[in-house]
Motif scaffolding. Structure first.
Motif, PDB file in Angstrom:
ATOM      1  N   ILE A 116      36.532  16.049  39.134  1.00 45.24           N
ATOM      2  CA  ILE A 116      35.452  17.014  39.348  1.00 45.24           C
ATOM      3  C   ILE A 116      35.927  18.160  40.230  1.00 45.24           C
ATOM      4  O   ILE A 116      35.596  19.334  39.991  1.00 45.24           O
ATOM      5  N   THR A 117      36.708  17.844  41.246  1.00 47.82           N
ATOM      6  CA  THR A 117      37.225  18.892  42.127  1.00 47.82           C
ATOM      7  C   THR A 117      38.148  19.832  41.363  1.00 47.82           C
ATOM      8  O   THR A 117      38.110  21.053  41.558  1.00 47.82           O
ATOM      9  N   THR A 118      38.966  19.293  40.477  1.00 44.82           N
ATOM     10  CA  THR A 118      39.849  20.129  39.672  1.00 44.82           C
ATOM     11  C   THR A 118      39.050  21.076  38.792  1.00 44.82           C
ATOM     12  O   THR A 118      39.405  22.260  38.638  1.00 44.82           O
ATOM     13  N   ALA A 119      37.948  20.598  38.217  1.00 45.07           N
ATOM     14  CA  ALA A 119      37.079  21.469  37.418  1.00 45.07           C
ATOM     15  C   ALA A 119      36.516  22.602  38.269  1.00 45.07           C
ATOM     16  O   ALA A 119      36.444  23.756  37.826  1.00 45.07           O
ATOM     17  N   SER A 120      36.122  22.292  39.504  1.00 46.47           N
ATOM     18  CA  SER A 120      35.605  23.327  40.413  1.00 46.47           C
ATOM     19  C   SER A 120      36.689  24.347  40.745  1.00 46.47           C
ATOM     20  O   SER A 120      36.418  25.556  40.827  1.00 46.47           O
ATOM     21  N   LEU A 121      37.911  23.874  40.935  1.00 48.83           N
ATOM     22  CA  LEU A 121      39.014  24.781  41.243  1.00 48.83           C
ATOM     23  C   LEU A 121      39.268  25.751  40.095  1.00 48.83           C
ATOM     24  O   LEU A 121      39.539  26.938  40.316  1.00 48.83           O
ATOM     25  N   LEU A 122      39.167  25.262  38.876  1.00 49.60           N
ATOM     26  CA  LEU A 122      39.369  26.137  37.721  1.00 49.60           C
ATOM     27  C   LEU A 122      38.293  27.212  37.649  1.00 49.60           C
ATOM     28  O   LEU A 122      38.569  28.364  37.276  1.00 49.60           O
ATOM     29  N   ILE A 123      37.073  26.848  38.016  1.00 47.10           N
ATOM     30  CA  ILE A 123      35.976  27.820  38.004  1.00 47.10           C
ATOM     31  C   ILE A 123      36.231  28.926  39.024  1.00 47.10           C
ATOM     32  O   ILE A 123      35.811  30.072  38.836  1.00 47.10           O
ATOM     33  N   ILE A 124      36.917  28.603  40.104  1.00 44.72           N
ATOM     34  CA  ILE A 124      37.261  29.617  41.099  1.00 44.72           C
ATOM     35  C   ILE A 124      38.482  30.423  40.661  1.00 44.72           C
ATOM     36  O   ILE A 124      38.500  31.657  40.724  1.00 44.72           O
ATOM     37  N   LEU A 125      39.509  29.732  40.197  1.00 43.85           N
ATOM     38  CA  LEU A 125      40.790  30.381  39.948  1.00 43.85           C
ATOM     39  C   LEU A 125      40.781  31.297  38.725  1.00 43.85           C
ATOM     40  O   LEU A 125      41.337  32.402  38.762  1.00 43.85           O
ATOM     41  N   ILE A 126      40.149  30.855  37.632  1.00 47.93           N
ATOM     42  CA  ILE A 126      40.205  31.642  36.401  1.00 47.93           C
ATOM     43  C   ILE A 126      39.592  33.030  36.580  1.00 47.93           C
ATOM     44  O   ILE A 126      40.240  34.048  36.279  1.00 47.93           O
ATOM     45  N   PRO A 127      38.337  33.149  37.064  1.00 46.38           N
ATOM     46  CA  PRO A 127      37.808  34.502  37.271  1.00 46.38           C
ATOM     47  C   PRO A 127      38.538  35.269  38.368  1.00 46.38           C
ATOM     48  O   PRO A 127      38.640  36.499  38.309  1.00 46.38           O
ATOM     49  N   SER A 128      39.057  34.559  39.381  1.00 42.71           N
ATOM     50  CA  SER A 128      39.768  35.242  40.464  1.00 42.71           C
ATOM     51  C   SER A 128      41.033  35.913  39.951  1.00 42.71           C
ATOM     52  O   SER A 128      41.385  37.027  40.377  1.00 42.71           O
ATOM     53  N   VAL A 129      41.728  35.252  39.029  1.00 40.81           N
ATOM     54  CA  VAL A 129      42.928  35.846  38.435  1.00 40.81           C
ATOM     55  C   VAL A 129      42.572  37.135  37.693  1.00 40.81           C
ATOM     56  O   VAL A 129      43.316  38.126  37.726  1.00 40.81           O
ATOM     57  N   LEU A 130      41.406  37.141  37.049  1.00 46.34           N
ATOM     58  CA  LEU A 130      40.980  38.325  36.306  1.00 46.34           C
ATOM     59  C   LEU A 130      40.482  39.444  37.220  1.00 46.34           C
ATOM     60  O   LEU A 130      40.654  40.627  36.920  1.00 46.34           O
ATOM     61  N   LEU A 131      39.892  39.069  38.363  1.00 44.42           N
ATOM     62  CA  LEU A 131      39.299  40.062  39.264  1.00 44.42           C
ATOM     63  C   LEU A 131      40.304  40.656  40.241  1.00 44.42           C
ATOM     64  O   LEU A 131      40.185  41.823  40.632  1.00 44.42           O
ATOM     65  N   PHE A 132      41.279  39.862  40.653  1.00 43.27           N
ATOM     66  CA  PHE A 132      42.240  40.299  41.669  1.00 43.27           C
ATOM     67  C   PHE A 132      43.638  40.317  41.067  1.00 43.27           C
ATOM     68  O   PHE A 132      44.282  39.277  40.931  1.00 43.27           O
ATOM     69  N   GLY A 133      44.101  41.507  40.748  1.00 39.85           N
ATOM     70  CA  GLY A 133      45.398  41.636  40.099  1.00 39.85           C
ATOM     71  C   GLY A 133      46.570  41.303  40.992  1.00 39.85           C
ATOM     72  O   GLY A 133      47.684  41.080  40.500  1.00 39.85           O
ATOM     73  N   ASP A 134      46.355  41.270  42.319  1.00 40.32           N
ATOM     74  CA  ASP A 134      47.460  41.003  43.240  1.00 40.32           C
ATOM     75  C   ASP A 134      47.731  39.518  43.455  1.00 40.32           C
ATOM     76  O   ASP A 134      48.659  39.171  44.194  1.00 40.32           O
ATOM     77  N   LEU A 135      46.928  38.638  42.865  1.00 39.75           N
ATOM     78  CA  LEU A 135      47.212  37.213  42.986  1.00 39.75           C
ATOM     79  C   LEU A 135      48.540  36.889  42.312  1.00 39.75           C
ATOM     80  O   LEU A 135      48.802  37.310  41.179  1.00 39.75           O
ATOM     81  N   GLN A 136      49.374  36.130  43.000  1.00 46.61           N
ATOM     82  CA  GLN A 136      50.719  35.825  42.509  1.00 46.61           C
ATOM     83  C   GLN A 136      50.692  34.601  41.593  1.00 46.61           C
ATOM     84  O   GLN A 136      50.999  33.483  42.013  1.00 46.61           O
ATOM     85  N   VAL A 137      50.322  34.830  40.346  1.00 53.07           N
ATOM     86  CA  VAL A 137      50.221  33.715  39.397  1.00 53.07           C
ATOM     87  C   VAL A 137      51.133  33.932  38.192  1.00 53.07           C
ATOM     88  O   VAL A 137      50.912  33.355  37.130  1.00 53.07           O
ATOM     89  N   ASP A 138      52.159  34.734  38.397  1.00 53.07           N
ATOM     90  CA  ASP A 138      53.036  35.076  37.276  1.00 53.07           C
ATOM     91  C   ASP A 138      54.422  34.451  37.401  1.00 53.07           C
ATOM     92  O   ASP A 138      55.370  34.903  36.763  1.00 53.07           O
TER      93      ASP A 138
END
Length: 283
Positions: A116-138
């Protein structure tokens, strides 16, 4: 196959069943994730506010901290609440009658809460990657660090949730834990750099895993230039692994002992006494 291994296997199966049931229920799942949807909106609103001494937004700086906070609330506190509820409705008493049932129960709760916690993390991370281009996820190293810190954070904090749930006698009394948890989050650099607080407050924050979860997430997701806002101007990877590792060892050594003691104290009469309170809470 030893009885303990059988209990662990049963716990893994139980946890997977609980997780699938939760994910299949939109109503139950929404109750777990809606706070993090709001948190993403708040972070986006802070995108134009810069961290003192840098050109990076507070919204961007807050993303890793919110990820760490979700592990505390959804994982740690969620497990504590679930364990307390199961004790009140007699679930733990039934587990007591099964050989090594407490071990299986503990493993099952760990698995379901981690999912359940992993599902919550995805809900935070996925839109954050789209909203904040400076996140280092590449890069592979960023994802490896992120996954490693999440896994270590869950291992370090979930046993603490089990201990809290075992120590507090009811769902109502568990609410008292929220006040110190909220205070701890406030001084752990989640919403504002911890270096802005007095030195004695910084030392308190560094004792607990909340700060190190946020720091580990920041080291994985933020540009290296943002380390200037941290203590010592460094991500302190070794310290992060060390502190979270110590909490994990303490938790896994202590949680099963506390659960077994709680199960031994349980009885049918004690469960019956809590039923009116449970019914009132449900109503």
């Amino acid at each position: 196959m030893s009885p303990r291994i059988v209990a662990v296997q049963a716990g893994l199966d139980r946890g997977w069943i609980e997780l699938r049931k939760k994910l299949a229920s939109p109503w139950e799942l929404s109750g777990e994730v809606w706070p993090w949807i709001i948190a993403v909106g708040v972070m986006y609103a802070l995108r134009d506010k810069n961290v003192p001494g840098t050109d990076f937004s507070i919204g961007l700086q807050s993303v890793p901290g919110i990820v760490g906070m979700s592990i505390i609330y959804t994982g740690l506190m969620g497990l504590a609440l679930g364990l307390t509820t199961d004790r009140d409705d007699g679930t733990l008493l039934r587990m007591k009658a099964v050989p090594n049932g407490t071990i299986g129960y503990f493993i099952g709760k760990m698995v379901s809460r981690a999912g359940i916690t992993t599902a919550s993390l995805l809900i935070i991370l996925i839109p954050s990657v789209l909203l904040f281009g400076d996140l280092q996820v590449d890069s592979f190293s960023a994802w490896a660090t992120l996954i490693g810190i999440i896994a270590l954070g869950l291992i370090a904090t979930l046993p603490i949730g089990a201990v809290i749930g075992a120590v507090f006698g009811s769902v109502q009394s568990l609410g008292l834990v929220m006040l110190p948890v909220m205070g701890l989050i406030g001084i752990s650099g989640i919403f504002y750099p911890i270096t802005a607080f007095p030195e004695w407050v910084q030392w308190i924050g560094q004792v607990f895993p909340v700060y190190w979860l946020g720091l580990g997430m920041r080291s994985a997701l933020l540009p290296d230039a943002m380390a200037v806002a941290e203590i010592g101007g460094s991500w302190r990877h070794l310290e992060t692994i060390g502190v979270l590792g110590v909490w994990a060892v303490i938790g896994f050594a202590y949680a099963p002992v506390v659960l077994r003691r709680m199960a031994r104290r349980g009885s049918g009469s004690s469960v019956k006494e809590t039923q009116p309170a449970v019914a009132t809470t449900a109503a």
